[in-house]
Design a protein around this motif. Structure first.
Motif, PDB file in Angstrom:
ATOM      1  N   VAL A 175      -2.667   2.032  -4.489  1.00 15.84           N
ATOM      2  CA  VAL A 175      -2.135   3.390  -4.375  1.00 15.84           C
ATOM      3  C   VAL A 175      -3.308   4.352  -4.180  1.00 15.84           C
ATOM      4  CG1 VAL A 175      -0.815   5.231  -5.483  1.00 15.84           C
ATOM      5  CG2 VAL A 175      -0.205   2.828  -5.901  1.00 15.84           C
ATOM      6  N   PHE A 176      -3.309   5.075  -3.071  1.00 16.32           N
ATOM      7  CA  PHE A 176      -4.338   6.062  -2.782  1.00 16.32           C
ATOM      8  C   PHE A 176      -3.835   7.420  -3.235  1.00 16.32           C
ATOM      9  CE2 PHE A 176      -5.167   2.574   0.090  1.00 16.32           C
ATOM     10  CZ  PHE A 176      -6.552   2.455   0.070  1.00 16.32           C
ATOM     11  N   ALA A 210      -2.333  -3.473   7.646  1.00 13.99           N
ATOM     12  CA  ALA A 210      -1.488  -3.179   6.488  1.00 13.99           C
ATOM     13  C   ALA A 210      -0.658  -1.915   6.715  1.00 13.99           C
ATOM     14  CB  ALA A 210      -2.340  -3.025   5.235  1.00 13.99           C
ATOM     15  N   LYS A 211       0.592  -1.977   6.317  1.00 16.47           N
ATOM     16  CA  LYS A 211       1.479  -0.812   6.410  1.00 16.47           C
ATOM     17  C   LYS A 211       1.223   0.100   5.216  1.00 16.47           C
ATOM     18  CE  LYS A 211       6.367   0.517   6.176  1.00 16.47           C
ATOM     19  NZ  LYS A 211       7.751   0.021   5.986  1.00 16.47           N
ATOM     20  N   VAL A 212       1.093   1.399   5.485  1.00 20.50           N
ATOM     21  CA  VAL A 212       0.892   2.389   4.424  1.00 20.50           C
ATOM     22  C   VAL A 212       2.187   3.168   4.228  1.00 20.50           C
ATOM     23  CG1 VAL A 212      -0.418   4.389   3.650  1.00 20.50           C
ATOM     24  CG2 VAL A 212      -1.558   2.602   4.993  1.00 20.50           C
ATOM     25  N   ILE A 213       2.735   3.090   3.043  1.00 24.47           N
ATOM     26  CA  ILE A 213       3.925   3.879   2.696  1.00 24.47           C
ATOM     27  C   ILE A 213       3.445   5.228   2.181  1.00 24.47           C
ATOM     28  CG2 ILE A 213       5.958   4.045   1.204  1.00 24.47           C
ATOM     29  CD1 ILE A 213       5.844   0.945   1.022  1.00 24.47           C
ATOM     30  N   THR A 214       3.803   6.300   2.871  1.00 28.06           N
ATOM     31  CA  THR A 214       3.395   7.645   2.463  1.00 28.06           C
ATOM     32  C   THR A 214       4.456   8.266   1.575  1.00 28.06           C
ATOM     33  OG1 THR A 214       2.098   7.975   4.484  1.00 28.06           O
ATOM     34  CG2 THR A 214       2.774   9.947   3.274  1.00 28.06           C
ATOM     35  N   ASP A 215       4.035   8.723   0.403  1.00 33.47           N
ATOM     36  CA  ASP A 215       4.977   9.315  -0.547  1.00 33.47           C
ATOM     37  C   ASP A 215       4.303  10.477  -1.275  1.00 33.47           C
ATOM     38  OD1 ASP A 215       6.850   9.964  -2.456  1.00 33.47           O
ATOM     39  OD2 ASP A 215       7.276   7.885  -3.018  1.00 33.47           O
ATOM     40  N   VAL A 248       0.826  -1.213   0.000  1.00 30.50           N
ATOM     41  CA  VAL A 248       0.000   0.000   0.000  1.00 30.50           C
ATOM     42  C   VAL A 248       0.859   1.260   0.000  1.00 30.50           C
ATOM     43  CG1 VAL A 248      -1.855   1.263   1.137  1.00 30.50           C
ATOM     44  CG2 VAL A 248      -1.773  -1.233   1.309  1.00 30.50           C
ATOM     45  N   VAL A 249       0.514   2.183  -0.897  1.00 25.80           N
ATOM     46  CA  VAL A 249       1.156   3.493  -0.978  1.00 25.80           C
ATOM     47  C   VAL A 249       0.058   4.546  -0.965  1.00 25.80           C
ATOM     48  CG1 VAL A 249       2.692   4.999  -2.298  1.00 25.80           C
ATOM     49  CG2 VAL A 249       3.010   2.527  -2.386  1.00 25.80           C
ATOM     50  N   ARG A 285       6.602  14.229 -12.774  1.00 26.56           N
ATOM     51  CA  ARG A 285       6.537  13.693 -11.411  1.00 26.56           C
ATOM     52  C   ARG A 285       5.673  12.429 -11.358  1.00 26.56           C
ATOM     53  NH1 ARG A 285       2.857  14.694  -7.278  1.00 26.56           N
ATOM     54  NH2 ARG A 285       2.139  16.746  -8.019  1.00 26.56           N
ATOM     55  N   VAL A 286       4.515  12.485 -11.987  1.00 29.22           N
ATOM     56  CA  VAL A 286       3.604  11.335 -11.953  1.00 29.22           C
ATOM     57  C   VAL A 286       4.202  10.144 -12.711  1.00 29.22           C
ATOM     58  CG1 VAL A 286       1.341  10.478 -12.663  1.00 29.22           C
ATOM     59  CG2 VAL A 286       1.555  12.761 -11.651  1.00 29.22           C
ATOM     60  N   GLU A 287       4.785  10.418 -13.859  1.00 32.17           N
ATOM     61  CA  GLU A 287       5.384   9.324 -14.631  1.00 32.17           C
ATOM     62  C   GLU A 287       6.554   8.700 -13.881  1.00 32.17           C
ATOM     63  OE1 GLU A 287       6.228  10.954 -18.468  1.00 32.17           O
ATOM     64  OE2 GLU A 287       4.115  11.025 -19.060  1.00 32.17           O
ATOM     65  N   THR A 288       7.289   9.520 -13.129  1.00 30.57           N
ATOM     66  CA  THR A 288       8.376   9.005 -12.295  1.00 30.57           C
ATOM     67  C   THR A 288       7.818   8.156 -11.159  1.00 30.57           C
ATOM     68  OG1 THR A 288       9.798  10.902 -12.804  1.00 30.57           O
ATOM     69  CG2 THR A 288      10.310   9.649 -10.800  1.00 30.57           C
ATOM     70  N   ALA A 289       6.737   8.624 -10.548  1.00 33.52           N
ATOM     71  CA  ALA A 289       6.094   7.860  -9.473  1.00 33.52           C
ATOM     72  C   ALA A 289       5.657   6.490  -9.977  1.00 33.52           C
ATOM     73  CB  ALA A 289       4.893   8.635  -8.928  1.00 33.52           C
ATOM     74  N   LEU A 290       5.057   6.468 -11.153  1.00 36.58           N
ATOM     75  CA  LEU A 290       4.595   5.205 -11.728  1.00 36.58           C
ATOM     76  C   LEU A 290       5.755   4.267 -12.006  1.00 36.58           C
ATOM     77  CD1 LEU A 290       2.364   3.423 -12.949  1.00 36.58           C
ATOM     78  CD2 LEU A 290       2.734   4.642 -15.121  1.00 36.58           C
ATOM     79  N   GLN A 291       6.824   4.765 -12.621  1.00 36.98           N
ATOM     80  CA  GLN A 291       7.952   3.908 -12.954  1.00 36.98           C
ATOM     81  C   GLN A 291       8.666   3.408 -11.706  1.00 36.98           C
ATOM     82  OE1 GLN A 291       8.576   2.876 -16.283  1.00 36.98           O
ATOM     83  NE2 GLN A 291       9.533   1.339 -14.954  1.00 36.98           N
ATOM     84  N   ASN A 292       8.807   4.282 -10.708  1.00 44.10           N
ATOM     85  CA  ASN A 292       9.427   3.849  -9.447  1.00 44.10           C
ATOM     86  C   ASN A 292       8.618   2.737  -8.794  1.00 44.10           C
ATOM     87  OD1 ASN A 292      11.423   5.775  -9.783  1.00 44.10           O
ATOM     88  ND2 ASN A 292      10.606   7.193  -8.263  1.00 44.10           N
TER      89      ASN A 292
END
Length: 232
Positions: free
Chosen positions: A166-167, A70-75, A47-48, A144-151
């Motif tokens: 992904v929320f 569930a652990k939520v990864i905040t980014d 979860v992100v 930024r969004v495309e980088t987030a998706l690829q990462n």
């Protein structure tokens, strides 16, 4: 093979001084989403969530219904663009959010009126003539969004969870879909306007490349009560 669910946050507080807070209706949407996840996800997902309050609230309310541990990864890379600034640069009086809400409520067809304002504001933001006026330009947001998706895809290709959730927000989801489908900015943000609160957009990860499986799934809300569906 990992299935990725991109979640648009529940209905926020349109026209309030702080948009970044779920409305009571948005809280209910998030809970319905969590109940749906409880039916379709067979194990705890990766979860992100973006760092905005509406992202965090939606994640917490939904996960409480299905995977409370569930652990939520905040980014913050998954955060929305500054839509209030985009509106305000299109029409300066909209720097006061309640004035935009007043205009929308006075309109004969509020949804159509807001769609017109949204389209004009987005066209100005993406046109290329005014990038320097925004804290985050359209090219910067898109990158930024495309980088987030690829990462995300790179991380999932290594860890290989069955599910990832992904929320995030409608603009982010639209850019992801636009990237995969190679859409123009106008067509990308036409998707943005259609994406309902707490809806799901589903991707399948093949190697480390995403494929679009579905867009804007919201039947689990509509089946409960069509009046709960919202787009802003």
């Amino acid at each position: 093979m990992t299935t990725i669910y991109l979640v648009r946050h529940g209905q926020a507080s349109f026209g309030a001084e702080s948009y970044d807070k779920l409305s009571p209706n948005g809280e209910l949407q998030a809970k319905l989403l969590g109940q749906y996840f409880d039916k379709i996800l067979k194990e705890e997902p990766y979860v992100v969530a973006g760092s905005m309050q509406r992202h965090q609230q939606t994640a917490n309310l939904a996960l409480a219904e299905c995977f409370p541990e569930a652990k939520v990864i905040t980014d913050p890379i998954w955060n929305e663009f500054n839509h209030q600034q985009v509106f305000a640069h299109y029409e300066p009086r909209f720097n006061q959010p309640h004035l935009l809400k007043q205009d929308v409520e006075k309109a004969v067809d509020p949804r159509s009126y807001l769609a017109q304002i949204f389209a004009g504001a987005i066209e100005r933001w993406t046109s290329g003539d005014y990038h320097h006026e925004y804290d985050e330009s359209w090219p910067d947001f898109k990158t930024r969004v495309e980088t987030a998706l690829q990462n995300l895809c790179d991380d999932l290709a290594k860890t290989k969870p069955r599910y990832a959730v992904v929320f995030t927000s409608g603009g982010v989801i639209s850019v992801v879909a636009g990237k995969i489908l190679e859409l123009s900015p106008n067509k990308t943000f036409a998707l943005n306007w259609a994406i309902t609160n707490s809806s799901l957009t589903t991707l399948r990860l093949v190697a480390n490349q995403p494929q679009l499986l579905s867009l804007n799934e919201h039947h689990f809300i509509k089946a409960k009560d069509p009046q709960l569906l919202t787009w802003i």
